[in-house]
Design a protein around this motif. Structure first.
Motif, short mmCIF file in Angstrom:
data_model
loop_
_atom_site.label_atom_id
_atom_site.label_comp_id
_atom_site.label_asym_id
_atom_site.label_seq_id
_atom_site.Cartn_x
_atom_site.Cartn_y
_atom_site.Cartn_z
N ALA A 186 5.62 -3.28 -5.65
CA ALA A 186 5.06 -2.33 -4.68
C ALA A 186 5.67 -2.50 -3.29
O ALA A 186 5.94 -1.52 -2.60
CB ALA A 186 3.54 -2.48 -4.61
N GLY A 187 5.91 -3.75 -2.87
CA GLY A 187 6.38 -3.99 -1.51
C GLY A 187 7.75 -3.40 -1.23
O GLY A 187 7.96 -2.70 -0.24
N VAL A 188 8.69 -3.64 -2.12
CA VAL A 188 10.05 -3.14 -1.88
C VAL A 188 10.09 -1.63 -2.03
O VAL A 188 10.79 -0.92 -1.29
CB VAL A 188 11.09 -3.87 -2.76
CG1 VAL A 188 10.97 -3.51 -4.23
CG2 VAL A 188 12.51 -3.57 -2.26
N ARG A 236 4.08 5.87 -5.43
CA ARG A 236 4.39 5.96 -6.86
C ARG A 236 3.42 5.22 -7.77
O ARG A 236 3.71 5.06 -8.95
CB ARG A 236 5.79 5.38 -7.10
CG ARG A 236 6.88 6.21 -6.43
CD ARG A 236 8.23 5.60 -6.60
NE ARG A 236 8.52 5.28 -7.98
CZ ARG A 236 9.53 4.48 -8.36
NH1 ARG A 236 10.29 3.93 -7.44
NH2 ARG A 236 9.75 4.25 -9.63
N GLY A 237 2.31 4.75 -7.26
CA GLY A 237 1.45 3.91 -8.10
C GLY A 237 0.00 4.35 -8.10
O GLY A 237 -0.32 5.53 -8.23
N ALA A 238 -0.88 3.39 -7.90
CA ALA A 238 -2.32 3.61 -8.08
C ALA A 238 -2.97 4.40 -6.94
O ALA A 238 -4.14 4.75 -7.05
CB ALA A 238 -3.02 2.25 -8.22
N LEU A 239 -2.23 4.67 -5.86
CA LEU A 239 -2.82 5.38 -4.73
C LEU A 239 -2.20 6.77 -4.53
O LEU A 239 -2.40 7.40 -3.49
CB LEU A 239 -2.66 4.55 -3.44
CG LEU A 239 -3.37 3.19 -3.45
CD1 LEU A 239 -3.03 2.38 -2.21
CD2 LEU A 239 -4.89 3.38 -3.54
N VAL A 240 -1.44 7.25 -5.51
CA VAL A 240 -0.83 8.59 -5.40
C VAL A 240 -1.94 9.63 -5.22
O VAL A 240 -2.93 9.63 -5.95
CB VAL A 240 0.01 8.91 -6.67
CG1 VAL A 240 0.41 10.38 -6.68
CG2 VAL A 240 1.24 8.02 -6.73
N GLY A 241 -1.78 10.48 -4.22
CA GLY A 241 -2.73 11.56 -4.01
C GLY A 241 -4.00 11.13 -3.29
O GLY A 241 -4.92 11.93 -3.11
N ILE A 242 -4.09 9.86 -2.87
CA ILE A 242 -5.27 9.35 -2.17
C ILE A 242 -4.90 9.23 -0.69
O ILE A 242 -4.12 8.36 -0.31
CB ILE A 242 -5.68 7.95 -2.69
CG1 ILE A 242 -5.82 7.94 -4.22
CG2 ILE A 242 -6.96 7.47 -2.00
CD1 ILE A 242 -7.00 8.68 -4.77
N PRO A 243 -5.44 10.08 0.18
CA PRO A 243 -5.00 10.05 1.59
C PRO A 243 -5.36 8.74 2.31
O PRO A 243 -4.52 8.14 2.97
CB PRO A 243 -5.73 11.23 2.24
CG PRO A 243 -6.24 12.08 1.11
CD PRO A 243 -6.38 11.18 -0.09
N ASP A 244 -6.62 8.33 2.18
CA ASP A 244 -7.07 7.15 2.92
C ASP A 244 -7.35 6.04 1.91
O ASP A 244 -8.17 6.18 1.02
CB ASP A 244 -8.35 7.46 3.72
CG ASP A 244 -8.14 8.61 4.68
OD1 ASP A 244 -7.00 8.76 5.18
OD2 ASP A 244 -9.08 9.37 4.91
N ALA A 283 0.84 -1.21 0.00
CA ALA A 283 0.00 0.00 0.00
C ALA A 283 0.88 1.25 0.00
O ALA A 283 0.61 2.21 -0.73
CB ALA A 283 -0.93 -0.01 1.22
N LEU A 284 1.94 1.25 0.81
CA LEU A 284 2.84 2.41 0.86
C LEU A 284 3.51 2.64 -0.50
O LEU A 284 3.68 3.78 -0.93
CB LEU A 284 3.91 2.21 1.94
CG LEU A 284 3.42 2.30 3.39
CD1 LEU A 284 4.51 1.83 4.35
CD2 LEU A 284 3.00 3.74 3.73
N GLY A 285 3.90 1.56 -1.16
CA GLY A 285 4.51 1.68 -2.48
C GLY A 285 3.53 2.27 -3.49
O GLY A 285 3.87 3.20 -4.24
N GLU A 286 2.31 1.75 -3.52
CA GLU A 286 1.30 2.27 -4.45
C GLU A 286 0.96 3.73 -4.11
O GLU A 286 0.66 4.52 -5.00
CB GLU A 286 0.04 1.41 -4.42
CG GLU A 286 0.22 -0.01 -4.98
CD GLU A 286 0.35 -0.04 -6.51
OE1 GLU A 286 0.08 0.97 -7.18
OE2 GLU A 286 0.76 -1.12 -7.03
N HIS A 287 1.01 4.07 -2.82
CA HIS A 287 0.73 5.44 -2.42
C HIS A 287 1.86 6.39 -2.84
O HIS A 287 1.63 7.54 -3.23
CB HIS A 287 0.52 5.52 -0.90
CG HIS A 287 0.14 6.89 -0.43
ND1 HIS A 287 1.02 7.75 0.17
CD2 HIS A 287 -1.05 7.56 -0.49
CE1 HIS A 287 0.40 8.89 0.46
NE2 HIS A 287 -0.84 8.79 0.07
#
Ligand code: ZN
Length: 294
Positions: free
Chosen positions: A280-282, A117-125, A111-115
């Protein structure tokens, strides 16, 4: 001297370790990938890798678990109960030779990786659901792990049965009474008697049963964390047609309980596939380290 940070992801089959500059966690300068054998073997190779890079200030660890994250617990930083031979009780600090480190669950790392640089950039929650050999959920609040002292264990939530499904289930704790026992990769393979990549003539039925359960899981994650977006990944989610079926099942499951304006009604943007795949994990572990490096 440029400060360095490292990220380590321990997965069920492989361990990835990477080093980057603390001010540029997205640019990996060195990396190794090793098979997940015993904690001793993995530890000696990860320690040797880290030893090649002087000045690693902090290590982010995204670990398969469950992991004890309570700093007041005597078992802090160890894998608690896993069917993976040799890893129950393994201390993750030993992998990094006592360097300062921060541990999250593997799916929280994703989740931190996607947040970052990936699909969750700019999504706080947000949340990340993985359906692989097990079922895992990571949740971020304001871009940070939902808790520093525990991670969600939603793989074991109870499920309402699909009316046509009498499969016994595969969870070592709950059989067919939880989502992992009914919907993880091994459950799909055993229920249909073939690998998840080769469902062939049972594909439509398999997708319907799987979506029935994953729709319930998405609803639970939605109610519990109120994310604006959920990534759903893991090997089993690559079954053709499954993502759209889970989107529809989750809307049927929630039945408007959160109002028509809730993001869960926006099927294409609420429940999305990972953008970073198994990286995403690393990547998340590196960003975790950067956030904690002095
Ligand atoms: Zn279970």
């Amino acid at each position: 001297m440029t400060h360095l940070i490292a990220g380590v992801e321990t997965g069920g089959t492989k361990v990835v370790a990477a080093v980057a500059r603390a001010d540029e966690p997205g640019r990996i300068v060195d990396e190794i990938e090793i098979p997940t054998t015993t904690p001793d073997e993995v530890g000696s190779r990860v320690r040797a890798f880290l030893g090649r890079h002087a000045g690693v200030q902090h290590v982010g660890i995204a670990a398969f678990g469950p992991v004890d994250l309570d700093p007041d617990s005597p078992a802090y930083g160890s894998v608690t109960s896993t069917p993976k031979p040799g890893w129950s009780g393994a201390r993750l600090a030993d992998l990094v030779d006592g360097r300062p480190h921060t541990i999250v669950s593997d799916v929280t790392g994703a989740a931190l990786g996607e947040h970052a640089r990936g699909a969750l950039v700019g999504i706080p929650d947000s949340a990340y659901i993985t359906i692989g050999t097990g079922v895992g959920v990571g949740a971020l609040v304001d871009g940070r792990p939902f808790s520093d002292t525990a991670h969600p264990e939603l793989g074991h939530i109870a499920m309402r049965r699909h009316p046509d499904d009498d499969f016994d289930g595969v969870c070592p704790f709950h059989g067919g009474d939880c989502v992992e026992g009914l919907a993880a990769g091994p459950a799909i393979a055993e229920r249909w008697g073939r690998p998840t990549r080769e469902l062939g003539d049972v594909l439509d039925r398999a997708v319907a049963v799987e979506a029935w359960y994953l729709g319930q899981l998405v609803a639970t994650v939605t109610y519990a964390y109120r994310p604006q977006r959920i990534v759903i990944g893991g090997g089993a989610t690559k079954i053709p047609g499954l993502l759209d079926a889970v989107r529809e099942a989750s809307v049927r499951e929630i039945r408007g309980a959160l109002g028509v304006g809730h993001p869960s009604n926006q099927l294409d943007t609420y429940l999305v596939p990972p953008a970073l795949g198994d990286r995403a994990g690393v990547i998340g572990a590196l960003h975790l380290a950067a956030a904690h490096a002095g």
